[in-house]
Motif scaffolding. Structure first.
Motif, PDB file in Angstrom:
ATOM      1  N   GLN A  62      39.084   2.844  42.969  1.00 53.62           N
ATOM      2  CA  GLN A  62      37.968   3.724  42.621  1.00 53.62           C
ATOM      3  C   GLN A  62      37.370   3.285  41.286  1.00 53.62           C
ATOM      4  O   GLN A  62      38.105   3.021  40.325  1.00 53.62           O
ATOM      5  N   PRO A  63      36.037   3.200  41.195  1.00 51.78           N
ATOM      6  CA  PRO A  63      35.392   2.597  40.024  1.00 51.78           C
ATOM      7  C   PRO A  63      35.804   3.207  38.683  1.00 51.78           C
ATOM      8  O   PRO A  63      36.088   2.471  37.722  1.00 51.78           O
ATOM      9  N   LEU A  64      35.837   4.514  38.566  1.00 49.79           N
ATOM     10  CA  LEU A  64      36.165   5.123  37.276  1.00 49.79           C
ATOM     11  C   LEU A  64      37.613   4.841  36.889  1.00 49.79           C
ATOM     12  O   LEU A  64      37.910   4.556  35.729  1.00 49.79           O
ATOM     13  N   MET A  65      38.512   4.902  37.857  1.00 45.70           N
ATOM     14  CA  MET A  65      39.903   4.585  37.570  1.00 45.70           C
ATOM     15  C   MET A  65      40.058   3.108  37.206  1.00 45.70           C
ATOM     16  O   MET A  65      40.863   2.750  36.325  1.00 45.70           O
ATOM     17  N   GLN A  66      39.282   2.252  37.850  1.00 43.60           N
ATOM     18  CA  GLN A  66      39.334   0.844  37.470  1.00 43.60           C
ATOM     19  C   GLN A  66      38.904   0.639  36.022  1.00 43.60           C
ATOM     20  O   GLN A  66      39.470  -0.199  35.305  1.00 43.60           O
ATOM     21  N   ASN A  67      37.928   1.399  35.591  1.00 45.31           N
ATOM     22  CA  ASN A  67      37.488   1.313  34.196  1.00 45.31           C
ATOM     23  C   ASN A  67      38.633   1.657  33.249  1.00 45.31           C
ATOM     24  O   ASN A  67      38.890   0.956  32.264  1.00 45.31           O
ATOM     25  N   VAL A  68      39.342   2.736  33.548  1.00 42.41           N
ATOM     26  CA  VAL A  68      40.453   3.167  32.696  1.00 42.41           C
ATOM     27  C   VAL A  68      41.594   2.155  32.730  1.00 42.41           C
ATOM     28  O   VAL A  68      42.123   1.745  31.689  1.00 42.41           O
ATOM     29  N   LEU A  69      41.992   1.736  33.919  1.00 38.32           N
ATOM     30  CA  LEU A  69      43.118   0.808  34.049  1.00 38.32           C
ATOM     31  C   LEU A  69      42.819  -0.526  33.374  1.00 38.32           C
ATOM     32  O   LEU A  69      43.685  -1.097  32.681  1.00 38.32           O
ATOM     33  N   ALA A  70      41.617  -1.035  33.565  1.00 37.80           N
ATOM     34  CA  ALA A  70      41.252  -2.310  32.937  1.00 37.80           C
ATOM     35  C   ALA A  70      41.243  -2.181  31.427  1.00 37.80           C
ATOM     36  O   ALA A  70      41.678  -3.096  30.703  1.00 37.80           O
ATOM     37  N   ASP A  71      40.782  -1.041  30.921  1.00 34.63           N
ATOM     38  CA  ASP A  71      40.755  -0.818  29.475  1.00 34.63           C
ATOM     39  C   ASP A  71      42.166  -0.777  28.902  1.00 34.63           C
ATOM     40  O   ASP A  71      42.449  -1.345  27.842  1.00 34.63           O
ATOM     41  N   LEU A  72      43.078  -0.091  29.597  1.00 32.64           N
ATOM     42  CA  LEU A  72      44.477  -0.064  29.168  1.00 32.64           C
ATOM     43  C   LEU A  72      45.074  -1.469  29.179  1.00 32.64           C
ATOM     44  O   LEU A  72      45.810  -1.859  28.264  1.00 32.64           O
ATOM     45  N   ALA A  73      44.771  -2.239  30.212  1.00 34.13           N
ATOM     46  CA  ALA A  73      45.300  -3.597  30.322  1.00 34.13           C
ATOM     47  C   ALA A  73      44.763  -4.496  29.217  1.00 34.13           C
ATOM     48  O   ALA A  73      45.490  -5.331  28.667  1.00 34.13           O
ATOM     49  N   LEU A  74      43.483  -4.342  28.889  1.00 33.77           N
ATOM     50  CA  LEU A  74      42.899  -5.124  27.789  1.00 33.77           C
ATOM     51  C   LEU A  74      43.617  -4.849  26.472  1.00 33.77           C
ATOM     52  O   LEU A  74      43.936  -5.772  25.717  1.00 33.77           O
ATOM     53  N   GLU A  75      43.849  -3.570  26.199  1.00 31.23           N
ATOM     54  CA  GLU A  75      44.516  -3.203  24.944  1.00 31.23           C
ATOM     55  C   GLU A  75      45.913  -3.795  24.888  1.00 31.23           C
ATOM     56  O   GLU A  75      46.346  -4.308  23.856  1.00 31.23           O
ATOM     57  N   SER A  76      46.610  -3.737  26.000  1.00 32.73           N
ATOM     58  CA  SER A  76      47.965  -4.262  26.054  1.00 32.73           C
ATOM     59  C   SER A  76      47.994  -5.775  25.849  1.00 32.73           C
ATOM     60  O   SER A  76      48.787  -6.292  25.056  1.00 32.73           O
ATOM     61  N   GLU A  77      47.125  -6.491  26.549  1.00 32.05           N
ATOM     62  CA  GLU A  77      47.130  -7.947  26.405  1.00 32.05           C
ATOM     63  C   GLU A  77      46.708  -8.373  25.006  1.00 32.05           C
ATOM     64  O   GLU A  77      47.275  -9.309  24.433  1.00 32.05           O
ATOM     65  N   ALA A  78      45.732  -7.692  24.428  1.00 27.46           N
ATOM     66  CA  ALA A  78      45.291  -8.037  23.077  1.00 27.46           C
ATOM     67  C   ALA A  78      46.418  -7.824  22.072  1.00 27.46           C
ATOM     68  O   ALA A  78      46.616  -8.636  21.161  1.00 27.46           O
ATOM     69  N   ALA A  79      47.165  -6.735  22.228  1.00 21.98           N
ATOM     70  CA  ALA A  79      48.280  -6.454  21.322  1.00 21.98           C
ATOM     71  C   ALA A  79      49.362  -7.524  21.450  1.00 21.98           C
ATOM     72  O   ALA A  79      49.868  -8.048  20.448  1.00 21.98           O
ATOM     73  N   MET A  80      49.741  -7.847  22.673  1.00 20.63           N
ATOM     74  CA  MET A  80      50.771  -8.855  22.887  1.00 20.63           C
ATOM     75  C   MET A  80      50.325 -10.222  22.385  1.00 20.63           C
ATOM     76  O   MET A  80      51.101 -10.965  21.768  1.00 20.63           O
TER      77      MET A  80
END
Length: 563
Positions: free
Chosen positions: A348-366
């Motif tokens: 679902q588009p809105l959930m994809q927005n949230v999940l992708a944002d969480l993943a971006l934050e995680s990868e940037a931190a690592m």
């Protein structure tokens, strides 16, 4: 022949079939399923450790390991203080659930406490950081004594005679939780006791006093009288402690047992009743003539212990990045198996927005954290030394401060189940503020950045040089870096603006690293969502036109079930 049942018996039959509930995320390889981490390990110089890390990832993702984390943090299993034995003798023992000891044993036997010091080689810090990142996804609280033991070695090097006596056992891959003198053990753990009631982070206000037993000075024996308001992991075999002498604040190594085999009077008053970090004991103590040796130059205690503090701050980056990773994979795992409103959540588009944002934050931190691990491996290089000095407080401030909201958003993806103590998300959320507050809160980190620049201006040059490696790849990034230059060119009100500067420094460095090393769809989304006017908004505010599905797939674990 038909059979009829009384109503009461029929009501006890199954009322429904459980469906549309995700299975547990367990029995998977947390290293092999993490593409970004594998890339970082190779890139930052630890390719030789890939097989070892894959084996460790299989252990960390096992259901049995994950269960240890739950057991060690259960309310009924919280650490328990035993001040006296049955005969009234002072013992100051902490009783832990066996799961805690198993987590400690695993960490120490796999070198999380000392491997880069015990076996220094190319990529040693990177490999150790990756293991720590995997293991603290299982359970974070036991990371505290592991980190302090790891960080004690640089401080002890200021006193070669004590280093010679203690270092081998500190670095040994043996965990021995017994409360016996250190000379009866093969392996030791080290704690730290700095803060007092009246000062907190302002340790120069410490009132604990050190009195020489004989000759005064470095390496000599003292007795300490006073208190420590926060001693984490008080079951350690010795502690690095700050106390006042005639020449000012000095650093000491304080063992749990005196050299004559009697109990050292570091007396635990009570354990802290913490919101998070439950499996690890933290305490208030009084020093009633406690024996200790001075470490380093008298009156230069902060300078002596600061290397330990800097190393613990680096580990806070790893720990918070680890928490983000676990929260991200839990959210993606749930959304990939759960349907609502006629479609799978992850599609679902809105959930994809949230999940992708969480993943971006995680990868940037690592990615930032693993870059700092390479810097730790390269301290003979001046650029890496300077970068470590300034990027460590930048990363500690930013990554640790971003973690609580990240944990909350992941919990919200999971919904009501994520709030329950039976789900790991509840523990991740309670744990999420810890690293931002411990080892120097956000303001302390920001002031440390300014102090580093004022004392050693070349650290800012090193930072800018590192950031500018990403220039030319994205106009939004280039514009952001130009604005950062302007912010530093203005000398007015820098302390008032310190958080804003630290925010922008962290984003610039993360952006530069992702532009150089991450897939284009990840770097593009980071620049669009963090550097182009969106960085202050809640998760799920990524602009349109990004490949969110690819970001989610990259961060997920579904490709490696049971691997």
């Amino acid at each position: 022949m038909s059979t009829t049942y009384p109503m009461a018996e029929r009501l006890q039959a199954a009322t429904h079939q459980v469906e549309n509930q995700p299975d547990y995320l367990q029995d998977y390889n947390s290293f092999s399923s993490d593409s970004a981490l594998q890339e970082a390990v190779k890139r930052e110089g630890a390719s030789d450790a890939l097989t070892e890390l894959s084996e460790f990832g299989q252990l960390a993702g096992a259901a049995s390991s994950i269960e240890l984390g739950f057991q060690a943090n259960a309310h009924a299993h919280k650490p328990n203080l035993i001040t006296h034995d049955r005969y009234g003798h002072r013992v100051d023992l902490i009783d832990f659930h066996p799961a805690y000891h198993q987590l400690m044993r695993t960490a120490i036997e796999h070198g999380l406490h000392a491997s880069p010091w015990r076996d220094p080689k190319a990529g040693a810090h990177v490999a150790r950081a990756a293991k720590y990142y995997l293991h603290t996804q299982v359970e974070a609280a036991h990371g505290c004594p592991i980190t302090m033991t790891f960080a004690a070695i640089p401080a002890l090097r200021h006193q070669p005679d004590l280093y010679q006596q203690w270092a081998d056992k500190i670095m040994a891959p043996h965990y021995d939780p017994r409360n016996v003198p250190h000379d009866q053990k093969q392996g030791l753990t080290i704690g730290m006791a700095m803060t007092e009631k009246q000062g907190g982070s302002d340790v120069r206000r410490n009132s604990t006093r050190a009195y020489p037993i004989g000759k005064a000075g470095a390496g000599q024996a003292y007795e300490l009288v006073g208190h420590k308001w926060f001693v984490s992991a008080p079951m350690c075999d010795a502690f690095l402690v700050l106390a006042q002498t005639d020449k000012g604040l000095s650093c000491f190594l304080l063992p749990r047992w005196r050299p004559d085999g009697s109990k050292n009077p570091l007396q635990i008053q009570q354990l802290k009743n913490k919101m998070g970090n439950v499996a690890n004991a933290s305490s208030e103590t009084e020093l009633r003539g406690a024996f200790a040796w001075m470490v380093g130059e008298e009156g230069r205690g902060v300078r002596t212990i600061i290397e330990m503090v800097a190393t613990t701050r680096y580990d806070c980056m790893i720990g918070s990045s680890s928490g983000m990773r676990q929260a991200t994979v839990q959210a993606i795992h749930h959304a990939s198996q759960r349907e609502a409103f006629g479609a799978r959540l992850s599609e679902q588009p809105l959930m994809q927005n949230v999940l992708a944002d969480l993943a971006l934050e995680s990868e940037a931190a690592m990615t930032l954290t693993m870059r700092m691990a390479r810097a730790m491996d390269s301290q003979e290089n001046e650029h890496e030394q300077l970068l470590t000095r300034i990027a460590t407080p930048v990363g500690k401030y930013w990554i640790c401060k971003r973690t609580p909201n990240h944990a909350y958003e992941a919990m919200e993806v999971i919904g009501g189940s994520g709030v329950m103590e039976t789900h790991i998300m509840a523990r991740l959320f309670r744990e999420s503020p810890v690293n931002a507050i411990w080892e120097g809160s956000g303001n302390v980190q920001c002031l440390d950045i300014l102090r580093a620049i004022e004392k050693q201006p070349e650290v800012l040059d090193a930072f800018i040089n590192e950031v500018e490696k990403g220039k030319g790849a994205d106009r939004r990034f280039d514009r952001f870096v130009t604005q950062l230059h302007s912010a530093f060119a203005d000398p007015t009100d820098t302390q008032f603006r310190a958080r804003n500067l630290a925010d922008r420094m962290a984003l610039a460095l993360q952006g530069a690293l992702l532009l150089q090393h991450a897939p284009a769809y990840v770097a593009d989304a980071f620049c669009a969502g963090r550097l182009d006017g969106h960085s202050g908004l809640n998760y799920g505010n990524l602009p349109t036109g990004l490949d969110c599905a690819a970001i989610i797939k990259r961060a997920g674990t579904e490709r490696f079930p049971g691997s």
